[in-house]
Design an enzyme around this catalytic site. Structure first.
Site, PDB file in Angstrom:
ATOM      1  N   LYS A 278      -2.254  -1.649  -3.814  1.00 47.14           N
ATOM      2  CA  LYS A 278      -3.068  -0.445  -3.768  1.00 47.14           C
ATOM      3  C   LYS A 278      -2.189   0.795  -3.836  1.00 47.14           C
ATOM      4  O   LYS A 278      -1.209   0.847  -3.097  1.00 47.14           O
ATOM      5  CB  LYS A 278      -3.842  -0.471  -2.447  1.00 47.14           C
ATOM      6  CG  LYS A 278      -4.614   0.760  -2.129  1.00 47.14           C
ATOM      7  CD  LYS A 278      -5.219   0.626  -0.760  1.00 47.14           C
ATOM      8  CE  LYS A 278      -5.895   1.944  -0.448  1.00 47.14           C
ATOM      9  NZ  LYS A 278      -6.316   2.017   0.920  1.00 47.14           N
TER      10      LYS A 278
ATOM     11  N   LYS B  63       0.863  -1.173   0.000  1.00 51.42           N
ATOM     12  CA  LYS B  63       0.000   0.000   0.000  1.00 51.42           C
ATOM     13  C   LYS B  63       0.898   1.221   0.000  1.00 51.42           C
ATOM     14  O   LYS B  63       1.642   1.464   0.950  1.00 51.42           O
ATOM     15  CB  LYS B  63      -0.905  -0.022   1.227  1.00 51.42           C
ATOM     16  CG  LYS B  63      -1.765   1.222   1.341  1.00 51.42           C
ATOM     17  CD  LYS B  63      -2.777   1.105   2.465  1.00 51.42           C
ATOM     18  CE  LYS B  63      -3.544   2.406   2.622  1.00 51.42           C
ATOM     19  NZ  LYS B  63      -4.515   2.343   3.721  1.00 51.42           N
TER      20      LYS B  63
HETATM   21  C1  PBG Z   1      -7.015   3.337   5.616  1.00 52.66           C
HETATM   22  C2  PBG Z   1      -7.492   3.268   4.214  1.00 52.66           C
HETATM   23  C3  PBG Z   1      -7.403   4.274   3.260  1.00 52.66           C
HETATM   24  C4  PBG Z   1      -7.953   3.760   2.082  1.00 52.66           C
HETATM   25  C5  PBG Z   1      -8.380   2.470   2.353  1.00 52.66           C
HETATM   26  N1  PBG Z   1      -8.060   2.171   3.667  1.00 52.66           N
HETATM   27  C6  PBG Z   1      -6.954   5.676   3.404  1.00 52.66           C
HETATM   28  C7  PBG Z   1      -5.552   5.951   3.690  1.00 52.66           C
HETATM   29  O1  PBG Z   1      -4.691   5.087   3.760  1.00 52.66           O
HETATM   30  O2  PBG Z   1      -5.274   7.138   3.877  1.00 52.66           O
HETATM   31  C8  PBG Z   1      -8.046   4.494   0.796  1.00 52.66           C
HETATM   32  C9  PBG Z   1      -8.932   3.899  -0.243  1.00 52.66           C
HETATM   33  C10 PBG Z   1      -9.257   4.815  -1.353  1.00 52.66           C
HETATM   34  O3  PBG Z   1      -8.630   5.865  -1.560  1.00 52.66           O
HETATM   35  O4  PBG Z   1     -10.197   4.474  -2.100  1.00 52.66           O
HETATM   36  N2  PBG Z   1      -7.924   2.727   6.509  1.00 52.66           N
END
Ligand code: PBG
Length: 331
Positions: free
Chosen positions: A250, A197
């Protein structure tokens, strides 16, 4: 011999031939519907940064999930927005918390006919907006956070989640969650690791949707540097060692190379998350007349599948499933 010898255009001549020669396909069964469920609201609330998406009430969530399932979508992944936030994010593991309540309701309605995934993180629940608990100096305490992730995972499993999806990028999170689940009798609850991520600007619209932007600092000390591909593969392999059942990359579009490399490096089911900013870009461009929305969404989904993702989390999951159904009906 005629020149050229290789004539790939032979298989592009008609729509039927192109369908025959197609290497990857997108089906509703590849798509996961993400949903935001908010505590303490009476009506769904449109999300300003994500036109067409909304924060759901328990009632509107049930309708959206029923729709996604009837369209043949693979699963739903739930994000909770609690009424009360605090320094440790304690509503995240409250048995009566919003996600736990939603999970119970959906499980009761759909039985095992629905695959329910719970995002496991703290940022929607903490008053400072970070994905973990903070030390006195404001840094995120990795190991103290792991203990809390374990509690959240157990609460989500007890409420009926099939799959726990830790998204906080703490070191050791899969191991900690696996141990907590096993210790509490949830050996059959699976873990979908957000393995790679990236610290991406593409999460901007989501942070408005889930009200979880960090109040100070940023997420660069736990999410990955966007420049790194080898590290992403290492993160994925570590999650395999720690007991992950499925992996995720992601964002999707800005990390298709990572999707491809993780696909080659492991045999676990692999998901890619087409995130909020990717959704917002596509729909803003379509709304501005840059291209056809439907063609653009289906092309993006095909490209993510081609890169090697088995499953795609997409805010367009329901819409795309509907389009695919229309295509089948008109064929
Ligand atoms: C954190 C989380 C995020 C997203 C999914 N889980 C936000 C972040 O990491 O700031 C983002 C998903 C998206 O942008 O569609 N719980």
């Amino acid at each position: 011999m005629a020149f050229p010898a290789d004539r790939p255009r032979r298989l592009r001549r008609t729509p039927a031939l192109r369908t025959l020669a197609r290497e990857t396909r997108v089906a509703a069964a590849d798509l996961i519907h993400p949903a935001f469920v908010r505590e303490g609201i009476d009506d769904p609330m449109p999300i300003s940064t994500m036109p067409g998406q909304q924060q759901e009430t328990l009632g509107s969530l049930s309708a959206a999930v029923a729709d996604a399932l009837s369209l043949g979508c693979a699963a739903v992944i739930l994000f909770g927005i609690p009424e009360h936030k605090d320094a440790t994010g304690s509503q995240a593991w409250n048995d009566q918390g919003i996600v736990q309540t939603a999970l119970r309701t959906l499980r009761q309605t759909h039985g095992d006919g629905a695959v329910l995934i719970a995002d496991c993180c703290l940022d929607e629940y903490t008053d400072h907006g970070h994905c973990g608990v903070l030390r006195g100096d404001g840094s995120v305490d990795n190991d103290a956070t792991l203990e809390l992730y374990g509690r959240i995972a157990v609460a989500q499993a007890a409420a009926g989640a099939d799959i726990i999806a830790p998204s906080g990028m703490m070191d050791g999170q899969v191991l900690a969650i696996r141990a907590a689940l096993d210790d509490n009798g949830f050996q059959d609850t699976a873990v979908l690791a957000y393995s790679a991520k990236f610290a991406s600007v593409m999460y901007g619209p989501f942070r408005v949707a889930a009200d979880c932007a960090p109040r100070s600092g940023d997420r660069h000390s736990y999410q990955m540097d966007v420049a790194n591909q080898r590290e992403a593969v290492r993160e994925a392999l570590t999650d395999v060692d720690e007991g992950a059942d499925m992996l995720m990359v992601k964002p999707a579009l800005t990390a298709l190379d990572v999707v491809a490399r993780v696909r080659d490096a492991t045999d676990l089911p692999l998901a890619a998350y087409c995130v909020s900013g990717e959704y917002a870009m596509l729909h803003a461009a379509a709304a501005a007349g840059a291209f056809d929305e439907r063609a653009a969404v289906l092309e993006v989904l095909a490209a993510i599948r081609r890169a090697g993702a088995d499953l795609i989390i997409s805010y367009d999951a329901r819409q795309a499933a509907r389009w695919l159904q229309e295509e089948r009906n008109s064929a």
